[in-house]
Design a protein around this motif. Sequence first.
Motif, mmCIF file in Angstrom:
data_model
loop_
_atom_site.group_PDB
_atom_site.id
_atom_site.type_symbol
_atom_site.label_atom_id
_atom_site.label_comp_id
_atom_site.label_asym_id
_atom_site.label_seq_id
_atom_site.Cartn_x
_atom_site.Cartn_y
_atom_site.Cartn_z
ATOM 1 N N TRP A 127 0.823 -1.208 0.000
ATOM 2 C CA TRP A 127 0.000 0.000 0.000
ATOM 3 C C TRP A 127 0.859 1.260 0.000
ATOM 4 O O TRP A 127 0.378 2.351 -0.336
ATOM 5 N N MET A 128 2.103 1.148 0.419
ATOM 6 C CA MET A 128 2.933 2.328 0.652
ATOM 7 C C MET A 128 3.834 2.655 -0.538
ATOM 8 O O MET A 128 4.494 1.772 -1.088
ATOM 9 N N LEU A 129 3.856 3.911 -0.902
ATOM 10 C CA LEU A 129 4.732 4.422 -1.947
ATOM 11 C C LEU A 129 5.849 5.232 -1.309
ATOM 12 O O LEU A 129 5.694 5.767 -0.210
ATOM 13 N N THR A 130 6.965 5.357 -1.999
ATOM 14 C CA THR A 130 8.005 6.281 -1.558
ATOM 15 C C THR A 130 7.817 7.608 -2.304
ATOM 16 O O THR A 130 7.273 7.635 -3.418
ATOM 17 N N ALA A 131 8.260 8.671 -1.680
ATOM 18 C CA ALA A 131 8.166 9.976 -2.334
ATOM 19 C C ALA A 131 8.951 9.981 -3.640
ATOM 20 O O ALA A 131 8.550 10.640 -4.613
ATOM 21 N N GLU A 132 10.040 9.234 -3.677
ATOM 22 C CA GLU A 132 10.860 9.170 -4.889
ATOM 23 C C GLU A 132 10.111 8.485 -6.032
ATOM 24 O O GLU A 132 10.183 8.931 -7.190
ATOM 25 N N ASP A 133 9.382 7.427 -5.718
ATOM 26 C CA ASP A 133 8.579 6.751 -6.744
ATOM 27 C C ASP A 133 7.512 7.686 -7.307
ATOM 28 O O ASP A 133 7.264 7.724 -8.515
ATOM 29 N N VAL A 134 6.865 8.431 -6.419
ATOM 30 C CA VAL A 134 5.825 9.372 -6.843
ATOM 31 C C VAL A 134 6.423 10.461 -7.728
ATOM 32 O O VAL A 134 5.866 10.828 -8.768
ATOM 33 N N ALA A 135 7.587 10.977 -7.329
ATOM 34 C CA ALA A 135 8.226 12.043 -8.096
ATOM 35 C C ALA A 135 8.642 11.567 -9.484
ATOM 36 O O ALA A 135 8.460 12.276 -10.480
ATOM 37 N N THR A 136 9.191 10.369 -9.559
ATOM 38 C CA THR A 136 9.591 9.818 -10.858
ATOM 39 C C THR A 136 8.377 9.681 -11.776
ATOM 40 O O THR A 136 8.435 10.037 -12.960
ATOM 41 N N PRO A 175 0.482 6.709 -9.454
ATOM 42 C CA PRO A 175 1.675 5.889 -9.236
ATOM 43 C C PRO A 175 1.344 4.593 -8.495
ATOM 44 O O PRO A 175 0.469 4.559 -7.630
ATOM 45 N N GLY A 176 2.056 3.535 -8.838
ATOM 46 C CA GLY A 176 1.939 2.281 -8.112
ATOM 47 C C GLY A 176 0.911 1.332 -8.689
ATOM 48 O O GLY A 176 -0.230 1.717 -8.954
ATOM 49 N N ALA A 177 1.317 0.063 -8.861
ATOM 50 C CA ALA A 177 0.433 -0.941 -9.459
ATOM 51 C C ALA A 177 -0.819 -1.168 -8.618
ATOM 52 O O ALA A 177 -1.919 -1.357 -9.159
#
Length: 281
Positions: A213-222, A237-239
Amino acid sequence: MSRRLCLVTGASSGIGAALAREFANHGWDLALVARREDRLGELAEELKAKYGVDSLIIADDLSEPGAPERIVKAVADAGRQIDGLVNNAGAGQPGMFTETDWTDQDRFLQLMVTSYLHLVHLIAPGMKARRFGRIINVSSVSALLPSAKAHTRFSGTLYPGAKSLLIKLSEALALELEDDNVHVTALCPGYTWSEFHDVNGARQTVSNLPKFWMLTAEDVATAGYDAVSRGVVTRVPGAWYKFLVAVAKVLPDPVGRALMRMQEKRMAAQAGAAAGTSSAG
Protein backbone atom coordinates in the motif's frame (compact mmCIF):
# COMPACT_ATOMS: atom_id res chain seq x y z
CA MET A 1 20.62 31.67 -17.61
CA SER A 2 20.16 28.81 -20.05
CA ARG A 3 18.52 26.35 -17.66
CA ARG A 4 14.79 26.28 -17.21
CA LEU A 5 13.35 26.96 -13.76
CA CYS A 6 10.64 25.03 -11.92
CA LEU A 7 8.74 26.49 -8.98
CA VAL A 8 7.97 23.81 -6.38
CA THR A 9 5.65 24.50 -3.45
CA GLY A 10 5.75 22.41 -0.31
CA ALA A 11 9.37 21.69 -1.17
CA SER A 12 10.75 21.29 2.34
CA SER A 13 9.97 17.56 2.65
CA GLY A 14 8.16 14.54 1.23
CA ILE A 15 6.80 14.55 -2.31
CA GLY A 16 7.69 18.21 -2.84
CA ALA A 17 11.36 17.71 -2.00
CA ALA A 18 11.44 14.53 -4.11
CA LEU A 19 9.97 16.37 -7.11
CA ALA A 20 12.53 19.13 -6.68
CA ARG A 21 15.28 16.50 -6.80
CA GLU A 22 13.69 14.89 -9.86
CA PHE A 23 13.57 18.17 -11.79
CA ALA A 24 17.13 18.97 -10.69
CA ASN A 25 18.25 15.56 -11.91
CA HIS A 26 16.94 16.55 -15.35
CA GLY A 27 18.83 19.84 -15.37
CA TRP A 28 16.25 22.29 -14.07
CA ASP A 29 16.97 25.14 -11.69
CA LEU A 30 14.49 25.44 -8.84
CA ALA A 31 12.48 28.00 -6.93
CA LEU A 32 11.82 26.25 -3.63
CA VAL A 33 8.79 27.37 -1.62
CA ALA A 34 7.72 26.37 1.89
CA ARG A 35 7.42 27.90 5.34
CA ARG A 36 10.60 26.28 6.73
CA GLU A 37 13.45 28.33 5.30
CA ASP A 38 16.13 26.23 6.99
CA ARG A 39 14.88 23.07 5.27
CA LEU A 40 14.81 24.85 1.91
CA GLY A 41 18.39 26.01 2.41
CA GLU A 42 19.56 22.48 3.13
CA LEU A 43 17.77 21.17 0.04
CA ALA A 44 19.23 23.94 -2.15
CA GLU A 45 22.74 23.04 -1.00
CA GLU A 46 22.09 19.37 -1.72
CA LEU A 47 20.79 20.09 -5.22
CA LYS A 48 23.77 22.34 -6.00
CA ALA A 49 26.28 19.76 -4.78
CA LYS A 50 24.66 16.77 -6.48
CA TYR A 51 23.26 18.22 -9.70
CA GLY A 52 25.00 21.59 -10.12
CA VAL A 53 21.72 23.51 -10.34
CA ASP A 54 20.80 26.81 -8.71
CA SER A 55 17.85 27.36 -6.40
CA LEU A 56 15.89 30.37 -5.22
CA ILE A 57 14.69 30.04 -1.64
CA ILE A 58 11.29 31.59 -0.98
CA ALA A 59 9.91 31.18 2.53
CA ASP A 60 6.18 31.89 2.49
CA ASP A 61 2.86 30.50 3.70
CA LEU A 62 0.42 29.62 0.93
CA SER A 63 -2.49 29.62 3.35
CA GLU A 64 -2.18 33.43 3.17
CA PRO A 65 -4.10 34.95 0.22
CA GLY A 66 -1.25 37.23 -0.85
CA ALA A 67 1.38 34.48 -0.99
CA PRO A 68 1.06 33.49 -4.69
CA GLU A 69 1.68 37.04 -5.90
CA ARG A 70 4.61 37.49 -3.49
CA ILE A 71 6.16 34.24 -4.67
CA VAL A 72 5.87 35.00 -8.40
CA LYS A 73 7.23 38.50 -7.79
CA ALA A 74 10.23 37.08 -5.91
CA VAL A 75 11.13 34.94 -8.92
CA ALA A 76 10.72 37.87 -11.32
CA ASP A 77 12.81 40.12 -9.07
CA ALA A 78 15.58 37.51 -9.29
CA GLY A 79 15.53 37.91 -13.06
CA ARG A 80 14.07 34.47 -13.76
CA GLN A 81 10.99 33.16 -15.55
CA ILE A 82 8.93 30.17 -14.45
CA ASP A 83 8.93 27.30 -16.96
CA GLY A 84 7.62 24.62 -14.63
CA LEU A 85 5.19 24.65 -11.70
CA VAL A 86 4.65 21.95 -9.10
CA ASN A 87 1.63 22.71 -6.93
CA ASN A 88 2.27 20.48 -3.94
CA ALA A 89 1.88 22.54 -0.74
CA GLY A 90 -0.74 21.12 1.54
CA ALA A 91 -1.96 19.77 4.84
CA GLY A 92 -5.03 17.98 6.03
CA GLN A 93 -7.79 19.46 8.17
CA PRO A 94 -8.72 16.53 10.43
CA GLY A 95 -12.12 16.42 12.06
CA MET A 96 -15.78 16.46 11.15
CA PHE A 97 -16.84 19.34 8.92
CA THR A 98 -19.72 20.24 11.24
CA GLU A 99 -17.48 20.22 14.33
CA THR A 100 -14.58 22.36 13.12
CA ASP A 101 -14.29 26.15 12.93
CA TRP A 102 -14.95 27.79 9.58
CA THR A 103 -11.68 29.69 9.92
CA ASP A 104 -9.85 26.35 9.79
CA GLN A 105 -11.86 25.18 6.76
CA ASP A 106 -11.27 28.51 5.01
CA ARG A 107 -7.53 28.22 5.62
CA PHE A 108 -7.61 24.66 4.25
CA LEU A 109 -9.35 25.80 1.05
CA GLN A 110 -6.91 28.69 0.61
CA LEU A 111 -3.94 26.35 0.94
CA MET A 112 -5.25 23.34 -0.95
CA VAL A 113 -7.35 24.93 -3.70
CA THR A 114 -7.15 28.70 -4.09
CA SER A 115 -3.36 28.95 -3.92
CA TYR A 116 -3.04 26.28 -6.61
CA LEU A 117 -5.48 28.08 -8.91
CA HIS A 118 -3.91 31.47 -8.23
CA LEU A 119 -0.40 30.27 -9.04
CA VAL A 120 -1.57 28.62 -12.26
CA HIS A 121 -3.46 31.78 -13.22
CA LEU A 122 -0.36 33.91 -12.63
CA ILE A 123 2.12 31.60 -14.36
CA ALA A 124 0.31 29.81 -17.21
CA PRO A 125 -0.12 32.90 -19.46
CA GLY A 126 3.66 33.33 -19.64
CA MET A 127 4.09 29.65 -20.47
CA LYS A 128 1.51 29.97 -23.23
CA ALA A 129 3.19 33.06 -24.67
CA ARG A 130 6.60 31.33 -24.71
CA ARG A 131 5.04 28.09 -25.97
CA PHE A 132 6.57 25.96 -23.24
CA GLY A 133 5.43 24.93 -19.79
CA ARG A 134 5.13 21.98 -17.44
CA ILE A 135 2.56 22.00 -14.61
CA ILE A 136 2.02 19.29 -12.00
CA ASN A 137 -0.92 19.57 -9.61
CA VAL A 138 -0.46 17.06 -6.82
CA SER A 139 -3.89 15.53 -6.25
CA SER A 140 -4.65 12.20 -4.54
CA VAL A 141 -5.91 8.75 -5.42
CA SER A 142 -8.69 9.45 -2.88
CA ALA A 143 -10.22 11.70 -5.55
CA LEU A 144 -10.66 8.66 -7.79
CA LEU A 145 -12.07 6.28 -5.16
CA PRO A 146 -15.34 6.18 -3.20
CA SER A 147 -15.44 8.52 -0.20
CA ALA A 148 -14.42 7.07 3.14
CA LYS A 149 -14.63 8.18 6.76
CA ALA A 150 -10.86 7.89 7.04
CA HIS A 151 -10.58 10.94 4.81
CA THR A 152 -12.57 12.92 7.36
CA ARG A 153 -10.75 11.49 10.34
CA PHE A 154 -7.26 12.23 9.12
CA SER A 155 -7.45 14.74 6.26
CA GLY A 156 -10.85 16.40 6.48
CA THR A 157 -14.25 16.15 4.86
CA LEU A 158 -13.23 18.55 2.10
CA TYR A 159 -10.00 16.72 1.20
CA PRO A 160 -11.32 14.34 -1.51
CA GLY A 161 -13.39 17.13 -3.08
CA ALA A 162 -10.45 19.52 -3.13
CA LYS A 163 -8.27 16.89 -4.76
CA SER A 164 -11.02 16.05 -7.28
CA LEU A 165 -11.13 19.68 -8.36
CA LEU A 166 -7.40 19.53 -9.13
CA ILE A 167 -7.95 16.59 -11.46
CA LYS A 168 -10.71 18.37 -13.39
CA LEU A 169 -8.68 21.59 -13.46
CA SER A 170 -5.71 19.70 -14.90
CA GLU A 171 -7.86 17.98 -17.52
CA ALA A 172 -9.50 21.22 -18.65
CA LEU A 173 -6.28 23.23 -18.60
CA ALA A 174 -4.45 20.54 -20.56
CA LEU A 175 -7.09 20.84 -23.27
CA GLU A 176 -6.93 24.63 -23.21
CA LEU A 177 -3.14 24.65 -23.62
CA GLU A 178 -2.60 21.54 -25.75
CA ASP A 179 -1.60 23.57 -28.82
CA ASP A 180 0.86 25.71 -26.84
CA ASN A 181 3.30 22.98 -25.70
CA VAL A 182 2.16 23.41 -22.10
CA HIS A 183 1.65 20.04 -20.40
CA VAL A 184 -0.57 19.76 -17.33
CA THR A 185 -0.65 16.66 -15.11
CA ALA A 186 -2.71 15.70 -12.08
CA LEU A 187 -0.47 13.45 -9.99
CA CYS A 188 -2.61 11.15 -7.81
CA PRO A 189 -0.55 9.24 -5.26
CA GLY A 190 -1.90 6.93 -2.58
CA TYR A 191 -0.35 6.47 0.86
CA THR A 192 3.22 7.77 0.69
CA TRP A 193 5.91 7.73 3.35
CA SER A 194 6.17 11.39 4.40
CA GLU A 195 5.66 13.82 7.28
CA PHE A 196 2.08 14.39 6.10
CA HIS A 197 0.88 11.42 8.16
CA ASP A 198 2.64 12.66 11.29
CA VAL A 199 0.99 16.07 10.99
CA ASN A 200 -2.53 14.72 10.52
CA GLY A 201 -2.21 11.96 13.13
CA ALA A 202 -2.37 9.01 10.74
CA ARG A 203 1.10 7.58 11.41
CA GLN A 204 -0.10 4.65 13.54
CA THR A 205 -2.72 3.61 11.00
CA VAL A 206 -0.41 4.02 8.02
CA SER A 207 2.36 2.04 9.72
CA ASN A 208 0.03 -0.96 9.98
CA LEU A 209 -0.84 -1.05 6.29
CA PRO A 210 0.60 -3.82 4.09
CA LYS A 211 3.84 -2.76 2.47
CA PHE A 212 2.32 -2.83 -1.03
CA TRP A 213 0.00 0.00 0.00
CA MET A 214 2.93 2.33 0.65
CA LEU A 215 4.73 4.42 -1.95
CA THR A 216 8.00 6.28 -1.56
CA ALA A 217 8.17 9.98 -2.33
CA GLU A 218 10.86 9.17 -4.89
CA ASP A 219 8.58 6.75 -6.74
CA VAL A 220 5.83 9.37 -6.84
CA ALA A 221 8.23 12.04 -8.10
CA THR A 222 9.59 9.82 -10.86
CA ALA A 223 6.06 9.02 -12.01
CA GLY A 224 5.07 12.69 -11.93
CA TYR A 225 8.03 13.93 -13.93
CA ASP A 226 7.60 11.20 -16.53
CA ALA A 227 3.90 12.00 -16.90
CA VAL A 228 4.24 15.75 -17.30
CA SER A 229 7.16 15.34 -19.69
CA ARG A 230 5.09 13.08 -21.94
CA GLY A 231 1.85 15.02 -21.61
CA VAL A 232 -0.04 12.42 -19.57
CA VAL A 233 -2.89 14.31 -17.90
CA THR A 234 -3.63 11.97 -14.98
CA ARG A 235 -1.03 9.70 -13.39
CA VAL A 236 -1.66 7.23 -10.57
CA PRO A 237 1.68 5.89 -9.24
CA GLY A 238 1.94 2.28 -8.11
CA ALA A 239 0.43 -0.94 -9.46
CA TRP A 240 -1.82 -1.43 -6.41
CA TYR A 241 -3.42 1.97 -6.76
CA LYS A 242 -3.84 1.57 -10.52
CA PHE A 243 -5.73 -1.64 -9.74
CA LEU A 244 -7.96 0.04 -7.14
CA VAL A 245 -8.82 2.89 -9.50
CA ALA A 246 -9.61 0.46 -12.32
CA VAL A 247 -11.92 -1.55 -10.06
CA ALA A 248 -13.62 1.60 -8.75
CA LYS A 249 -14.47 2.61 -12.31
CA VAL A 250 -16.51 -0.53 -12.96
CA LEU A 251 -18.13 -1.10 -9.57
CA PRO A 252 -21.48 0.57 -8.75
CA ASP A 253 -20.98 3.39 -6.23
CA PRO A 254 -22.88 1.64 -3.38
CA VAL A 255 -20.68 -1.44 -3.74
CA GLY A 256 -17.53 0.69 -3.77
CA ARG A 257 -18.60 2.51 -0.62
CA ALA A 258 -19.39 -0.77 1.11
CA LEU A 259 -15.93 -2.11 0.30
CA MET A 260 -14.35 1.08 1.62
CA ARG A 261 -16.26 0.69 4.90
CA MET A 262 -15.05 -2.90 5.22
CA GLN A 263 -11.46 -1.81 4.67
CA GLU A 264 -11.84 0.97 7.25
CA LYS A 265 -13.03 -1.53 9.84
CA ARG A 266 -10.04 -3.78 9.15
CA MET A 267 -7.65 -0.84 9.45
CA ALA A 268 -9.26 0.29 12.70
CA ALA A 269 -9.02 -3.23 14.13
CA GLN A 270 -5.36 -3.49 13.14
CA ALA A 271 -4.58 -0.09 14.66
CA GLY A 272 -6.36 -1.06 17.88
CA ALA A 273 -4.51 -4.34 18.11
CA ALA A 274 -1.17 -2.62 17.50
CA ALA A 275 -1.93 -0.01 20.16
CA GLY A 276 -2.85 -2.75 22.64
CA THR A 277 0.36 -4.62 21.95
CA SER A 278 2.41 -1.45 22.38
CA SER A 279 0.73 -0.66 25.71
CA ALA A 280 1.27 -4.20 26.96
CA GLY A 281 4.94 -3.99 26.08
